[in-house]
Design an enzyme around this catalytic site. Structure first.
Site, mmCIF file in Angstrom:
data_model
loop_
_atom_site.group_PDB
_atom_site.id
_atom_site.type_symbol
_atom_site.label_atom_id
_atom_site.label_comp_id
_atom_site.label_asym_id
_atom_site.label_seq_id
_atom_site.Cartn_x
_atom_site.Cartn_y
_atom_site.Cartn_z
ATOM 1 N N ASP A 14 -0.884 -0.774 -3.611
ATOM 2 C CA ASP A 14 -1.618 0.265 -2.890
ATOM 3 C C ASP A 14 -2.859 0.744 -3.631
ATOM 4 O OD1 ASP A 14 0.422 0.096 -0.994
ATOM 5 O OD2 ASP A 14 1.597 1.642 -2.006
ATOM 6 N N LYS A 17 -6.509 -2.801 -2.084
ATOM 7 C CA LYS A 17 -6.863 -4.227 -1.985
ATOM 8 C C LYS A 17 -7.432 -4.567 -0.615
ATOM 9 C CE LYS A 17 -2.568 -5.194 -2.991
ATOM 10 N NZ LYS A 17 -2.090 -3.850 -3.372
ATOM 11 N N GLY A 41 1.187 -3.437 2.805
ATOM 12 C CA GLY A 41 0.522 -2.618 3.823
ATOM 13 C C GLY A 41 -0.907 -2.433 3.366
ATOM 14 N N HIS A 42 -1.845 -3.126 3.999
ATOM 15 C CA HIS A 42 -3.238 -3.098 3.567
ATOM 16 C C HIS A 42 -4.081 -2.383 4.619
ATOM 17 C CE1 HIS A 42 -2.465 -6.828 0.785
ATOM 18 N NE2 HIS A 42 -1.707 -5.790 0.506
ATOM 19 N N GLN A 225 1.071 -6.427 -3.194
ATOM 20 C CA GLN A 225 1.771 -5.660 -4.225
ATOM 21 C C GLN A 225 0.863 -5.479 -5.456
ATOM 22 O OE1 GLN A 225 3.961 -8.429 -2.690
ATOM 23 N NE2 GLN A 225 4.037 -6.787 -1.216
ATOM 24 N N GLY A 311 5.909 4.579 5.160
ATOM 25 C CA GLY A 311 5.593 5.990 5.363
ATOM 26 C C GLY A 311 6.137 6.906 4.271
ATOM 27 N N LYS A 340 -10.807 5.007 -5.174
ATOM 28 C CA LYS A 340 -10.320 6.377 -4.986
ATOM 29 C C LYS A 340 -10.779 7.348 -6.072
ATOM 30 C CE LYS A 340 -6.707 6.711 -2.229
ATOM 31 N NZ LYS A 340 -5.440 6.602 -1.485
ATOM 32 N N THR A 423 -15.453 5.017 -3.217
ATOM 33 C CA THR A 423 -15.355 6.485 -3.195
ATOM 34 C C THR A 423 -15.098 7.003 -1.776
ATOM 35 O OG1 THR A 423 -17.753 6.586 -3.017
ATOM 36 C CG2 THR A 423 -16.830 6.826 -5.224
#
Ligand code: GDP
Ligand code: IMO
Ligand code: MG
Length: 438
Positions: A14, A17, A41-42, A225, A311, A340, A423
């Site tokens: 997470d 990617k 989950g991308h 992953q 979730g 991020k 960002t």
């Protein structure tokens, strides 16, 4: 000269990617998934429109890009058809551009039943898997009893192989796990029905990749992953069941070791982990009780840290250079993509873990298993925060000096350049300092 670029997660997954694969896919003819399955989950955000991909390579939103699922990926036909239907409902043509290797191990309902039964039996020591049957499917592959996508092309042989495997797993489910068995006929019927919709996409993916290489065309390899979830090098046993490191792009797709020209290591500006297992720099905060660490709360809330697949709340903490440096070595990372950064915008100060205190000694080499990580206490350096928005920054020099210092510190500790800076979640909120395909 064409280039083959591998994108991998350097933490516990997470890292962002999917966003970066989508972004730099415009320079590639083909995007290849080579390990993992729909545990991934991308998330892609384009003009506020969010798409979450689990199995289909994150190049699919680019009209002319071919998407390949290579043999290292474990394939759930149900998950695949659901994802195709969702994309086609959004007017994205998938089936003409998606190709699947006949070598992909298939995930069936008994794998999911086994995954869940095992987790239930582990009780408080459960791994916290995605419950998607990933582990049991890789087990079947290694045990040489698994069914593969190519088996769908011969229904008679498929039916007889399936019968044997179902008998074996039903024995385990009922006698060892004391849980319900699965129905052979129902699984067979469903699989043959699904196969009709998938068969035409099965091709020799390895051959396709080598044709691109021969034609001097760029290929992007999309990891799933993260390195700390690697079956061999991660925080074992709290890991996934595949190799998540860049070498997997070789074994999971059929290219050669020297075919890789650039490895982009995706690094989130802090750390997150979903599921159980040790996490030395964690700042424990519980979203349902609203209790715990105040900075942990900021990271989770501002970063919207909830799993894209299950979730679940993601656990958050400071950046960990001890594990990251190992990760850069394991993957032979060429350049970093730092994501991020904006999530740290409001903080008064930021910390980076540079060593662990372990058994009274300060160490900079990560432990080899979960027990070692559990005992490790982080040693931090602290730097002033920037308390200014960096969202959507379009030049490095316009970043607040404290943010520039944070990035430079990471580069210095890593001894690697930050080639891409992200960002914000949107495709456009990215600063490419050096393009991996250049
Ligand atoms: P992946 O599994 O590595 O593809 O990452 P995920 O999609 O599971 O999680 C990353 C999350 O962060 C997604 O919700 C993205 O939309 C979001 N994201 C990615 N890059 C950035 C960024 O630079 N800033 C912010 N605020 N969000 C980002
Ligand atoms: P992406 O590609 C984060 C975690 C699960 C669990 C462990 C084993 O989106 O980064 P599994 O179902 O694989 O047997 O679960 O691995 N996990 C992930 N965590 N991101 C992922 O993928 C993950 N895929 C699996 O939470 O701890
Ligand atoms: Mg994810």
């Amino acid at each position: 000269m064409s280039k083959n670029v591998v994108i991998i997660g350097t933490q516990w997954g997470d890292e962002g990617k999917g966003k970066i694969v989508d972004l730099i896919t415009d320079r590639a003819v083909s995007v290849v998934r080579f390990q993992g399955g729909h545990n991934a989950g991308h998330t892609l955000v384009i003009d506020k429109q969010k798409t979450v991909l689990h199995l289909i390579p994150s190049g699919i939103l680019h009209d002319n890009v071919e998407c390949l699922i290579a043999h290292g990926v474990v394939l759930s036909m149900s998950a695949l058809l659901k994802e195709i239907a969702e994309l086609e409902a959004a007017n994205i043509n998938v089936t003409e551009r998606l190709k699947i290797s006949p070598g992909c191990p298939l995930i069936f309902p008994y794998h999911i039943a086994l995954d869940n039964a095992r987790e239930a039996k582990c009780g408080k020591d459960a791994i916290g898997t995605t419950g998607n049957g990933i582990g049991p499917t890789y087990e079947d592959k290694v045990a040489r009893r698994g069914l593969r996508a190519g088996d769908l092309l011969n229904p008679i042989l498929f039916a007889s192989k399936l019968k044997e495997v179902v008998e074996y797993h039903n024995f385990l489910l009922t006698n060892y796990y004391d849980t319900a068995s699965v129905d052979y006929q129902a699984i067979l019927y469903e699989a043959l029905f699904q196969a009709k919709k998938i068969k035409h996409m099965i091709i020799d993916v390895t051959e396709k990749i080598h044709q691109h290489i021969a034609n001097d065309e760029n290929i992007l390899f999309e990891g799933a992953q993260g390195t700390l979830l690697d079956i061999d090098q991660g925080t074992y046993p709290f890991v996934t069941s595949s190799n998540t490191t860049s070498g997997s792009a070789v074994t999971g797709s059929g290219i050669g070791v020297t075919d890789i020209n650039y490895v982009l290591g995706i690094v989130k500006a802090y750390t997150t982990r979903v599921g159980s297992g040790p996490f030395p720099t964690e700042l424990i905060y519980n979203v349902s009780t609203n209790k715990g660490d105040a900075i942990g709360k900021v990271l989770g809330t501002v970063g919207h840290e909830f799993g894209a697949t299950t979730g679940r709340q993601r656990r958050c903490g400071w950046l960990d250079m001890v594990t990251l440096k190992r990760s850069f070595d394991l993957n032979a990372v060429t350049g970093i993509c730092l994501t991020k950064l904006d999530v740290l915008d409001s903080l008064i100060s930021v910390k980076i873990c540079v060593a662990y205190k372990l058994n009274g000694k300060e160490v900079t080499i990560p432990p080899y298993d979960a027990k070692g990580y559990t005992d490790a206490r982080p040693v931090y350096i602290e730097m002033p925060g920037w308390k200014t928005s960096t969202i959507g920054t379009n030049s490095f020099n316009s970043l607040p000096i404290e943010a520039q210092n944070y990035i430079h510190k990471i580069e210095k500790l890593a001894n690697l350049p930050v080639d891409i800076l992200s960002t914000g979640p949107d495709r456009t909120q990215t600063l490419i300092l050096k393009h991996p395909f250049e």
